[in-house]
Design a protein around this motif. Structure first.
Motif, mmCIF file in Angstrom:
data_model
loop_
_atom_site.group_PDB
_atom_site.id
_atom_site.type_symbol
_atom_site.label_atom_id
_atom_site.label_comp_id
_atom_site.label_asym_id
_atom_site.label_seq_id
_atom_site.Cartn_x
_atom_site.Cartn_y
_atom_site.Cartn_z
ATOM 1 N N GLU A 127 0.860 -1.182 0.000
ATOM 2 C CA GLU A 127 0.000 0.000 0.000
ATOM 3 C C GLU A 127 0.899 1.236 0.000
ATOM 4 O O GLU A 127 1.782 1.358 0.858
ATOM 5 N N PRO A 128 0.712 2.152 -0.945
ATOM 6 C CA PRO A 128 1.607 3.301 -1.044
ATOM 7 C C PRO A 128 1.711 4.123 0.240
ATOM 8 O O PRO A 128 2.769 4.679 0.534
ATOM 9 N N ALA A 129 0.650 4.176 1.022
ATOM 10 C CA ALA A 129 0.666 4.967 2.260
ATOM 11 C C ALA A 129 1.363 4.260 3.419
ATOM 12 O O ALA A 129 1.604 4.873 4.452
ATOM 13 N N ASN A 130 1.712 2.991 3.258
ATOM 14 C CA ASN A 130 2.368 2.241 4.328
ATOM 15 C C ASN A 130 3.861 2.548 4.289
ATOM 16 O O ASN A 130 4.685 1.762 3.831
ATOM 17 N N ARG A 131 4.217 3.714 4.793
ATOM 18 C CA ARG A 131 5.595 4.213 4.727
ATOM 19 C C ARG A 131 6.584 3.286 5.413
ATOM 20 O O ARG A 131 7.697 3.090 4.930
ATOM 21 N N ALA A 132 6.201 2.707 6.543
ATOM 22 C CA ALA A 132 7.121 1.820 7.250
ATOM 23 C C ALA A 132 7.491 0.626 6.378
ATOM 24 O O ALA A 132 8.666 0.248 6.284
ATOM 25 N N ALA A 133 6.509 0.033 5.706
ATOM 26 C CA ALA A 133 6.778 -1.113 4.839
ATOM 27 C C ALA A 133 7.599 -0.689 3.622
ATOM 28 O O ALA A 133 8.555 -1.377 3.242
ATOM 29 N N VAL A 134 7.251 0.435 3.016
ATOM 30 C CA VAL A 134 7.998 0.915 1.858
ATOM 31 C C VAL A 134 9.459 1.146 2.238
ATOM 32 O O VAL A 134 10.376 0.739 1.512
ATOM 33 N N LEU A 135 9.693 1.758 3.384
ATOM 34 C CA LEU A 135 11.065 1.998 3.844
ATOM 35 C C LEU A 135 11.796 0.685 4.109
ATOM 36 O O LEU A 135 12.980 0.550 3.783
ATOM 37 N N LEU A 136 11.115 -0.287 4.699
ATOM 38 C CA LEU A 136 11.722 -1.601 4.925
ATOM 39 C C LEU A 136 12.142 -2.213 3.594
ATOM 40 O O LEU A 136 13.288 -2.654 3.427
ATOM 41 N N TYR A 137 11.228 -2.258 2.643
ATOM 42 C CA TYR A 137 11.532 -2.881 1.365
ATOM 43 C C TYR A 137 12.662 -2.151 0.637
ATOM 44 O O TYR A 137 13.552 -2.771 0.066
ATOM 45 N N ARG A 138 12.643 -0.835 0.666
ATOM 46 C CA ARG A 138 13.733 -0.072 0.038
ATOM 47 C C ARG A 138 15.070 -0.395 0.709
ATOM 48 O O ARG A 138 16.086 -0.540 0.027
ATOM 49 N N SER A 139 15.071 -0.509 2.030
ATOM 50 C CA SER A 139 16.319 -0.800 2.742
ATOM 51 C C SER A 139 16.857 -2.187 2.413
ATOM 52 O O SER A 139 18.046 -2.452 2.573
ATOM 53 N N LEU A 140 15.992 -3.074 1.932
ATOM 54 C CA LEU A 140 16.411 -4.414 1.525
ATOM 55 C C LEU A 140 16.816 -4.463 0.054
ATOM 56 O O LEU A 140 17.201 -5.522 -0.445
ATOM 57 N N GLY A 141 16.718 -3.331 -0.643
ATOM 58 C CA GLY A 141 17.138 -3.255 -2.033
ATOM 59 C C GLY A 141 16.015 -3.264 -3.048
ATOM 60 O O GLY A 141 16.272 -3.194 -4.257
ATOM 61 N N PHE A 142 14.768 -3.346 -2.612
ATOM 62 C CA PHE A 142 13.637 -3.309 -3.539
ATOM 63 C C PHE A 142 13.510 -1.905 -4.127
ATOM 64 O O PHE A 142 13.729 -0.917 -3.423
ATOM 65 N N CYS A 143 13.139 -1.849 -5.406
ATOM 66 C CA CYS A 143 12.937 -0.582 -6.109
ATOM 67 C C CYS A 143 11.560 -0.598 -6.756
ATOM 68 O O CYS A 143 11.079 -1.655 -7.178
ATOM 69 N N PRO A 144 10.925 0.566 -6.860
ATOM 70 C CA PRO A 144 9.642 0.625 -7.575
ATOM 71 C C PRO A 144 9.825 0.250 -9.039
ATOM 72 O O PRO A 144 10.805 0.633 -9.669
ATOM 73 N N GLU A 145 8.874 -0.504 -9.570
ATOM 74 C CA GLU A 145 8.917 -0.868 -10.980
ATOM 75 C C GLU A 145 8.461 0.301 -11.830
ATOM 76 O O GLU A 145 7.648 1.110 -11.407
ATOM 77 N N GLN A 146 8.971 0.347 -13.018
ATOM 78 C CA GLN A 146 8.551 1.353 -13.986
ATOM 79 C C GLN A 146 7.460 0.748 -14.860
ATOM 80 O O GLN A 146 7.384 -0.458 -14.982
ATOM 81 N N PRO A 147 6.606 1.486 -15.482
ATOM 82 C CA PRO A 147 6.500 2.942 -15.456
ATOM 83 C C PRO A 147 5.759 3.437 -14.217
ATOM 84 O O PRO A 147 5.236 2.640 -13.451
ATOM 85 N N GLY A 148 5.721 4.732 -14.064
ATOM 86 C CA GLY A 148 4.939 5.355 -13.012
ATOM 87 C C GLY A 148 5.464 5.173 -11.607
ATOM 88 O O GLY A 148 4.699 5.200 -10.654
ATOM 89 N N ALA A 149 6.769 4.958 -11.468
ATOM 90 C CA ALA A 149 7.388 4.768 -10.156
ATOM 91 C C ALA A 149 6.714 3.656 -9.365
ATOM 92 O O ALA A 149 6.644 3.689 -8.150
ATOM 93 N N GLY A 150 6.211 2.649 -10.090
ATOM 94 C CA GLY A 150 5.626 1.477 -9.454
ATOM 95 C C GLY A 150 4.187 1.603 -9.031
ATOM 96 O O GLY A 150 3.579 0.616 -8.626
ATOM 97 N N LEU A 151 3.608 2.791 -9.091
ATOM 98 C CA LEU A 151 2.237 2.981 -8.623
ATOM 99 C C LEU A 151 1.251 2.404 -9.631
ATOM 100 O O LEU A 151 1.265 2.749 -10.812
ATOM 101 N N ARG A 152 0.408 1.499 -9.150
ATOM 102 C CA ARG A 152 -0.642 0.901 -9.980
ATOM 103 C C ARG A 152 -1.985 1.234 -9.352
ATOM 104 O O ARG A 152 -2.334 0.712 -8.291
ATOM 105 N N ARG A 153 -2.698 2.122 -9.991
ATOM 106 C CA ARG A 153 -4.021 2.530 -9.511
ATOM 107 C C ARG A 153 -4.994 1.367 -9.606
ATOM 108 O O ARG A 153 -4.977 0.601 -10.574
ATOM 109 N N ASP A 154 -5.839 1.233 -8.585
ATOM 110 C CA ASP A 154 -6.912 0.227 -8.553
ATOM 111 C C ASP A 154 -6.401 -1.197 -8.774
ATOM 112 O O ASP A 154 -7.103 -2.043 -9.322
ATOM 113 N N TYR A 155 -5.192 -1.487 -8.346
ATOM 114 C CA TYR A 155 -4.564 -2.793 -8.573
ATOM 115 C C TYR A 155 -5.407 -3.940 -8.017
ATOM 116 O O TYR A 155 -5.548 -4.979 -8.639
ATOM 117 N N PHE A 156 -5.952 -3.763 -6.818
ATOM 118 C CA PHE A 156 -6.804 -4.786 -6.202
ATOM 119 C C PHE A 156 -8.282 -4.432 -6.290
ATOM 120 O O PHE A 156 -9.102 -5.038 -5.619
#
Length: 182
Positions: free
Chosen positions: A136-165
């Motif tokens: 979830e884009p608003a879950n900053r703690a999780a996003v920071l965890l994943y980034r610290s492990l080397g995960f990067c947003p996929e392109q295009p759109g910096a990984g954001l997928r509207r209405d994905y679920f």
């Protein structure tokens, strides 16, 4: 007068504050899930994810398919405090992290990181080359965890997928290449 770092001043949800001490001193054991863990996994998943928790039948099928990449944190008394689940395709050498869950009272103590490091090591040892996940884009703690492990947003759109679920359920898609990393 000491200036407060900007990230702490903007941390309205308290993600960067000092963690509270564990409410329970029992050490947790990281291990592969067993079939007998399914009811407790379901309880934990419902407690954390509530209306978006996996249904019992799906949890059972995910266990049957991906048991070697379903890791749990066990307190030794029949209670689970976290899990991570990765689903792997047979031929493409790709995997998806399908769930990372830590009980609310045990968060902010590195348990999510411990689970992720362990499952990523297993995936790497299994020959997996690429790992993806959604968050979830608003879950900053999780996003920071994943980034610290080397995960990067996929392109295009910096990984954001509207209405994905579904409507209003946006997700950030992140990936990690495991080849050549240790």
């Amino acid at each position: 007068m000491t200036a407060e770092p900007l990230e702490h001043a903007l941390d309205r949800r308290g993600y960067l504050r000092e963690p509270d001490p564990f409410p329970d001193p029992r050490p947790l054991v990281l291990r592969t899930a067993q079939e007998s863990d399914l009811p407790e996994l379901r309880r934990l998943d419902e407690a954390v994810f509530q209306e978006v928790a996996y249904p019992a039948f799906l949890f059972r099928q995910l266990y049957e398919m991906y048991a070697e990449h379903l890791l749990v944190l066990d307190d030794g008394e029949g209670r689970l405090h976290g899990y991570v689940l990765a689903g792997t395709t047979a031929l493409s050498r790709e995997s998806w992290v399908l769930g990372l869950c830590v009980a609310e009272e045990r968060r902010r103590h590195g348990l999510g990181r411990e689970l992720m490091v362990a499952v990523l090591a297993r995936l790497r040892d299994s020959g997996i080359e690429q790992v993806r996940l959604t968050v979830e884009p608003a879950n900053r703690a999780a996003v920071l965890l994943y980034r610290s492990l080397g995960f990067c947003p996929e392109q295009p759109g910096a990984g954001l997928r509207r209405d994905y679920f579904g409507p209003g359920q946006d997700r950030l898609i992140m990936h990690l290449a495991l080849t050549g990393s240790h």
